[in-house]
Design a protein around this motif. Structure first.
Motif: not given
Length: 126
Positions: A1-27
Motif C-alpha cells: 500500500m503506497p503512501l500518498h502525500l503531497a506538499i504544496d510549497p506555496d501553501s500558507a500551511t507549514a509543511p510539517y502541518e501538511q504532513v501531519r494533517s494528511q497522515l492523520a486524515s488518511q489514518a
C-alpha cells in the motif's frame, strides 16, 4: 500500500502541518490501516523534498496525538488511534467544561466558546 502525500510549497500551511494533517486524515479514514508501517523520517523527508526535522516534527505531533506509534528500531506504525484520540478529546472536553463552570460561564456561553474554537481550528485545514 503506497503512501500518498503531497506538499504544496506555496501553501500558507507549514509543511510539517501538511504532513501531519494528511497522515492523520488518511489514518482516520482507514486509507492507512492500523499497523501500517510508515517510512522512516529520513526516507519520507527525502521522498517529499523536506528537511528531516520537518517530518520528525510531524511524526512527534502525530505520536503525541495517538495517531502513530514508534516501536523503537522496528519502525513507526499507524496506531489504533480512534480509541486513544477519543479518550484524550473527552478528557480535554471535561477539563474545559470544569474550567468554564469555574469561571462562571453558563452552558450556552461555554458551548459557544467551544464551537468557535473548533470552527477556528478546523478552518485552518481548509
Amino acid at each position: 500500500m503506497p503512501l500518498h502525500l503531497a506538499i504544496d510549497p506555496d501553501s500558507a500551511t507549514a509543511p510539517y502541518e501538511q504532513v501531519r494533517s494528511q497522515l492523520a486524515s488518511q489514518a482516520r479514514e482507514g486509507e492507512l490501516p492500523t499497523g501500517f508501517r510508515l517510512p522512516t523520517v529520513r526516507a519520507l523527508a527525502q521522498e517529499l523534498g523536506l528537511a528531516a526535522n520537518t517530518v520528525a516534527k510531524a511524526y512527534r505531533t502525530l505520536e503525541a496525538d495517538g495517531v502513530i506509534e514508534t516501536r523503537g528500531r522496528n519502525g513507526t506504525f499507524v496506531a489504533a488511534a480512534g480509541d486513544a484520540a477519543e479518550r484524550e478529546a473527552a478528557s480535554a472536553a471535561a477539563a474545559y467544561a470544569r474550567r468554564a463552570r469555574h469561571l462562571g460561564l453558563g452552558h450556552d456561553a461555554a458551548l459557544a466558546a467551544a464551537v468557535e474554537a473548533l470552527r477556528a481550528a478546523y478552518a485552518r485545514e481548509d
